[in-house]
Design a protein around this motif. Structure first.
Motif, PDB file in Angstrom:
ATOM      1  N   ALA A  11       0.854  -1.195   0.000  1.00 29.25           N
ATOM      2  CA  ALA A  11       0.000   0.000   0.000  1.00 29.25           C
ATOM      3  C   ALA A  11       0.886   1.240   0.000  1.00 29.25           C
ATOM      4  CB  ALA A  11      -0.899  -0.004   1.235  1.00 29.25           C
ATOM      5  N   GLY A  12       0.656   2.118  -0.957  1.00 27.89           N
ATOM      6  CA  GLY A  12       1.471   3.328  -1.023  1.00 27.89           C
ATOM      7  C   GLY A  12       2.836   3.118  -1.641  1.00 27.89           C
ATOM      8  N   GLY A  13       3.041   1.962  -2.296  1.00 28.46           N
ATOM      9  CA  GLY A  13       4.315   1.702  -2.968  1.00 28.46           C
ATOM     10  C   GLY A  13       4.626   2.777  -4.007  1.00 28.46           C
ATOM     11  N   LYS A  14       5.900   3.021  -4.238  1.00 26.46           N
ATOM     12  CA  LYS A  14       6.319   4.171  -5.052  1.00 26.46           C
ATOM     13  C   LYS A  14       6.705   3.827  -6.499  1.00 26.46           C
ATOM     14  CE  LYS A  14       5.431   7.344  -2.239  1.00 26.46           C
ATOM     15  NZ  LYS A  14       4.387   6.543  -1.650  1.00 26.46           N
ATOM     16  N   TYR A  15       6.347   2.633  -6.966  1.00 25.40           N
ATOM     17  CA  TYR A  15       6.736   2.217  -8.313  1.00 25.40           C
ATOM     18  C   TYR A  15       6.275   3.226  -9.381  1.00 25.40           C
ATOM     19  CZ  TYR A  15       7.198  -0.695 -12.488  1.00 25.40           C
ATOM     20  OH  TYR A  15       7.525  -1.175 -13.737  1.00 25.40           O
ATOM     21  N   THR A  16       5.028   3.672  -9.290  1.00 26.92           N
ATOM     22  CA  THR A  16       4.491   4.564 -10.327  1.00 26.92           C
ATOM     23  C   THR A  16       5.069   5.977 -10.255  1.00 26.92           C
ATOM     24  OG1 THR A  16       2.600   5.120  -8.927  1.00 26.92           O
ATOM     25  CG2 THR A  16       2.315   3.305 -10.482  1.00 26.92           C
ATOM     26  N   LEU A  17       5.657   6.331  -9.107  1.00 27.38           N
ATOM     27  CA  LEU A  17       6.199   7.692  -8.941  1.00 27.38           C
ATOM     28  C   LEU A  17       7.719   7.758  -9.032  1.00 27.38           C
ATOM     29  CD1 LEU A  17       4.166   9.427  -6.084  1.00 27.38           C
ATOM     30  CD2 LEU A  17       4.382  10.171  -8.442  1.00 27.38           C
ATOM     31  N   ILE A  18       8.333   6.624  -9.332  1.00 25.42           N
ATOM     32  CA  ILE A  18       9.804   6.543  -9.300  1.00 25.42           C
ATOM     33  C   ILE A  18      10.468   7.638 -10.134  1.00 25.42           C
ATOM     34  CG2 ILE A  18      11.736   5.178 -10.219  1.00 25.42           C
ATOM     35  CD1 ILE A  18      10.956   4.447  -7.413  1.00 25.42           C
ATOM     36  N   ASP A  19       9.998   7.853 -11.343  1.00 25.61           N
ATOM     37  CA  ASP A  19      10.638   8.842 -12.229  1.00 25.61           C
ATOM     38  C   ASP A  19      10.631  10.238 -11.599  1.00 25.61           C
ATOM     39  OD1 ASP A  19      11.140   6.879 -14.068  1.00 25.61           O
ATOM     40  OD2 ASP A  19       9.332   7.275 -15.251  1.00 25.61           O
ATOM     41  N   LYS A  20       9.523  10.581 -10.957  1.00 24.10           N
ATOM     42  CA  LYS A  20       9.415  11.915 -10.351  1.00 24.10           C
ATOM     43  C   LYS A  20      10.248  12.012  -9.074  1.00 24.10           C
ATOM     44  CE  LYS A  20       5.027  12.752 -12.567  1.00 24.10           C
ATOM     45  NZ  LYS A  20       3.573  12.637 -12.494  1.00 24.10           N
ATOM     46  N   ILE A  21      10.267  10.930  -8.292  1.00 23.96           N
ATOM     47  CA  ILE A  21      11.061  10.942  -7.051  1.00 23.96           C
ATOM     48  C   ILE A  21      12.546  11.055  -7.380  1.00 23.96           C
ATOM     49  CG2 ILE A  21      11.786   9.542  -5.066  1.00 23.96           C
ATOM     50  CD1 ILE A  21       8.876   8.442  -5.037  1.00 23.96           C
ATOM     51  N   THR A  22      13.009  10.253  -8.324  1.00 23.75           N
ATOM     52  CA  THR A  22      14.444  10.281  -8.662  1.00 23.75           C
ATOM     53  C   THR A  22      14.848  11.618  -9.289  1.00 23.75           C
ATOM     54  OG1 THR A  22      13.937   9.114 -10.731  1.00 23.75           O
ATOM     55  CG2 THR A  22      14.694   7.781  -8.890  1.00 23.75           C
ATOM     56  N   GLN A  23      13.899  12.298  -9.898  1.00 27.31           N
ATOM     57  CA  GLN A  23      14.172  13.620 -10.468  1.00 27.31           C
ATOM     58  C   GLN A  23      14.583  14.618  -9.381  1.00 27.31           C
ATOM     59  OE1 GLN A  23      10.817  15.071 -12.746  1.00 27.31           O
ATOM     60  NE2 GLN A  23      11.563  17.165 -12.763  1.00 27.31           N
ATOM     61  N   ILE A 242      11.407  23.065   0.139  1.00 24.42           N
ATOM     62  CA  ILE A 242      11.039  23.376  -1.252  1.00 24.42           C
ATOM     63  C   ILE A 242       9.992  22.332  -1.659  1.00 24.42           C
ATOM     64  CG2 ILE A 242      11.859  23.522  -3.638  1.00 24.42           C
ATOM     65  CD1 ILE A 242      14.707  23.966  -2.335  1.00 24.42           C
ATOM     66  N   ILE A 243       8.818  22.785  -2.090  1.00 21.70           N
ATOM     67  CA  ILE A 243       7.711  21.872  -2.393  1.00 21.70           C
ATOM     68  C   ILE A 243       7.595  21.645  -3.907  1.00 21.70           C
ATOM     69  CG2 ILE A 243       5.210  21.502  -2.252  1.00 21.70           C
ATOM     70  CD1 ILE A 243       6.469  21.414   0.468  1.00 21.70           C
ATOM     71  N   HIS A 244       7.559  20.388  -4.295  1.00 25.97           N
ATOM     72  CA  HIS A 244       7.277  20.005  -5.678  1.00 25.97           C
ATOM     73  C   HIS A 244       5.969  19.209  -5.679  1.00 25.97           C
ATOM     74  CE1 HIS A 244      11.372  21.137  -6.816  1.00 25.97           C
ATOM     75  NE2 HIS A 244      11.800  20.437  -5.778  1.00 25.97           N
ATOM     76  N   THR A 245       5.061  19.548  -6.584  1.00 29.04           N
ATOM     77  CA  THR A 245       3.777  18.838  -6.669  1.00 29.04           C
ATOM     78  C   THR A 245       3.828  17.819  -7.800  1.00 29.04           C
ATOM     79  OG1 THR A 245       2.665  20.852  -5.929  1.00 29.04           O
ATOM     80  CG2 THR A 245       1.281  19.123  -6.844  1.00 29.04           C
ATOM     81  N   VAL A 246       3.359  16.604  -7.512  1.00 28.76           N
ATOM     82  CA  VAL A 246       3.321  15.548  -8.538  1.00 28.76           C
ATOM     83  C   VAL A 246       1.931  14.922  -8.544  1.00 28.76           C
ATOM     84  CG1 VAL A 246       5.791  15.040  -8.413  1.00 28.76           C
ATOM     85  CG2 VAL A 246       4.239  13.802  -6.917  1.00 28.76           C
ATOM     86  N   GLU A 247       1.531  14.442  -9.709  1.00 28.46           N
ATOM     87  CA  GLU A 247       0.209  13.834  -9.851  1.00 28.46           C
ATOM     88  C   GLU A 247       0.342  12.325  -9.911  1.00 28.46           C
ATOM     89  OE1 GLU A 247      -3.385  15.488 -12.454  1.00 28.46           O
ATOM     90  OE2 GLU A 247      -2.108  14.147 -13.619  1.00 28.46           O
ATOM     91  N   ASP A 263      -3.151  14.778  -6.173  1.00 28.24           N
ATOM     92  CA  ASP A 263      -1.852  15.436  -6.049  1.00 28.24           C
ATOM     93  C   ASP A 263      -1.106  14.943  -4.823  1.00 28.24           C
ATOM     94  OD1 ASP A 263      -1.988  16.956  -8.309  1.00 28.24           O
ATOM     95  OD2 ASP A 263      -2.868  18.708  -7.323  1.00 28.24           O
ATOM     96  N   GLU A 264       0.174  14.652  -5.013  1.00 23.46           N
ATOM     97  CA  GLU A 264       1.078  14.397  -3.904  1.00 23.46           C
ATOM     98  C   GLU A 264       2.140  15.473  -3.935  1.00 23.46           C
ATOM     99  OE1 GLU A 264       2.625  10.466  -3.605  1.00 23.46           O
ATOM    100  OE2 GLU A 264       0.667   9.508  -3.859  1.00 23.46           O
ATOM    101  N   LEU A 265       2.870  15.576  -2.847  1.00 22.92           N
ATOM    102  CA  LEU A 265       3.971  16.540  -2.859  1.00 22.92           C
ATOM    103  C   LEU A 265       5.273  15.868  -2.458  1.00 22.92           C
ATOM    104  CD1 LEU A 265       4.638  17.247   0.324  1.00 22.92           C
ATOM    105  CD2 LEU A 265       2.728  18.814   0.090  1.00 22.92           C
ATOM    106  N   LEU A 266       6.345  16.452  -2.908  1.00 30.52           N
ATOM    107  CA  LEU A 266       7.693  16.058  -2.512  1.00 30.52           C
ATOM    108  C   LEU A 266       8.316  17.289  -1.861  1.00 30.52           C
ATOM    109  CD1 LEU A 266       8.702  14.126  -5.743  1.00 30.52           C
ATOM    110  CD2 LEU A 266       8.368  13.114  -3.490  1.00 30.52           C
TER     111      LEU A 266
END
Length: 270
Positions: A11-23, A242-247, A263-266
Motif C-alpha cells: 500500500a502506497g508503494g512508489k513504483y508509479t512515482l519513481i521517475d518523479k522521485i528520482t528527479q 522546497i515543495i514540488h507537486t506531482v500527480e 496530487d502528492e507533494l515532494l
C-alpha cells in the motif's frame, strides 16, 4: 530506462512515482530510507550504499533472509504457491500459523505467501500484533522469483535495520541523502491506513518528522526528501522545505471511482 518492481505488493508503494522521485532526489554516497516499505525507491536508484529501515520486524527479517540466502528462500517459498493454497481455508490456516510462529525463517516464508494472497497486498496487524488482512480471492497468483533475485543482488549494498525513523535518520553524515515515505496524511477519515502496523503514525508524528528533517538538513548539510499527500496540513508541516507537486493515482480504494488522479507533494530540505 526499465523500472524494477518490488517483489512485495505494498500500500502506497512508489513504483508509479519513481521517475518523479528520482528527479528530485539529490546525489550522494548513501541513501537512508527510514520507511523502506517494499523498497521501490531502493531498487530504482544507484547509490553506493543504502541504510534501509522500517518498524515492521517481519519486513526487515524477510529482507535480511533474502539478502543472505535468496535461492534457498525461493525454493522453500515456491512450495507454498500452489493452486490448493490459493483457497480461503488454506489461507486462514497459513495466516494462523504465521501469527503463532516465533521462527523468523518460517515467518518470512509465510509473510511472502500472505502478501501475495491477501486482499490488495495490505500489511495490517491488530492490537495484539496478529496479521489480520482477509483472503484476496485472486484467480491466479504470481510468484515473484526474478524480483526476489534482483532484490537479493541489490541488497548486497544495503544494511537493514528494524527501528524508528528518529533512530535511523540520526545516522546521517555528510554525503548521505535521506528519502522519507511515511504513512500518508489521510485525504479522508475512511482512507486512513496509518495504523498499518501496531503503532499508528498520527499528526503529531508527521509534525515531528518534518521538524527532525529540518534540523538534520540544517545541522549536517544532509538533503532530505519527504513524500506525502498534498493537503493543507502537509503544506503547513513542510513550509520550510522546497515543495514540488506531482500527480498520481490512488493505489487502494474500495470503489472503482476512487482510483482517480490526486496530487502528492515532494518536500525537499537541503
Amino acid at each position: 530506462m526499465k523500472k524494477s518492481r518490488a517483489f512485495l505488493k505494498w500500500a502506497g508503494g512508489k513504483y508509479t512515482l519513481i521517475d518523479k522521485i528520482t528527479q528530485y532526489l539529490p546525489k550522494g554516497d548513501t541513501l537512508i530510507e527510514p520507511f523502506v516499505g517494499a523498497g521501490s525507491v531502493f531498487l530504482n536508484t544507484h547509490y553506493d550504499r543504502y541504510i534501509l529501515a522500517d518498524i515492521n520486524r517481519d519486513l526487515i527479517s524477510l529482507f535480511t533472509i533474502i539478502k543472505s540466502t535468496p535461492q534457498k528462500f525461493i525454493n522453500d517459498a515456491k512450495l507454498l504457491f500452489t493452486p490448493q493454497n490459493n483457497q480461503e481455508q488454506a489461507f486462514y490456516q497459513f495466516r494462523e500459523l504465521f501469527n503463532q510462529s516465533h521462527d523468523n525463517y518460517e515467518r518470512a516464508l509465510l509473510f511472502l505467501y500472505l502478501n501475495r494472497h491477501c486482499y490488495n497486498g495490505l500489511c495490517r496487524y491488530n492490537s495484539q500484533g496478529d496479521f489480520n488482512v482477509p483472503f484476496g480471492r485472486y484467480q491466479k497468483i504470481y510468484f515473484p522469483e526474478k524480483e526476489i533475485l534482483f532484490f537479493a543482488e541489490k541488497a548486497q549494498k544495503a544494511k537493514f535495520i528494524c527501528g524508528s525513523y528518529q533512530t535511523v535518520m540520526k545516522k546521517a553524515v555528510k554525503g548521505t541523502v535521506i528519502y522519507c515515505d511515511p504513512p500518508y496524511e489521510p485525504l479522508s477519515t475512511s482512507s486512513n491506513f496509518t495504523a498499518y502496523y501496531a503503532n499508528g503514525f498520527n499528526n503529531q508524528e508527521q509534525q515531528n518528522l518534518a521538524l527532525l528533517a529540518e534540523k538534520i538538513a540544517a545541522k549536517y548539510q544532509v538533503p532530505i526528501l519527504i513524500s506525502n499527500h498534498d493537503t493543507t496540513n502537509t503544506r503547513e508541516w513542510y513550509k520550510k522545505a522546497i515543495i514540488h507537486t506531482v500527480e498520481t493515482r490512488r493505489s487502494i480504494s474500495c470503489d472503482g471511482q476512487g482510483r482517480k488522479k490526486i496530487d502528492e507533494l515532494l518536500a525537499l530540505y537541503q
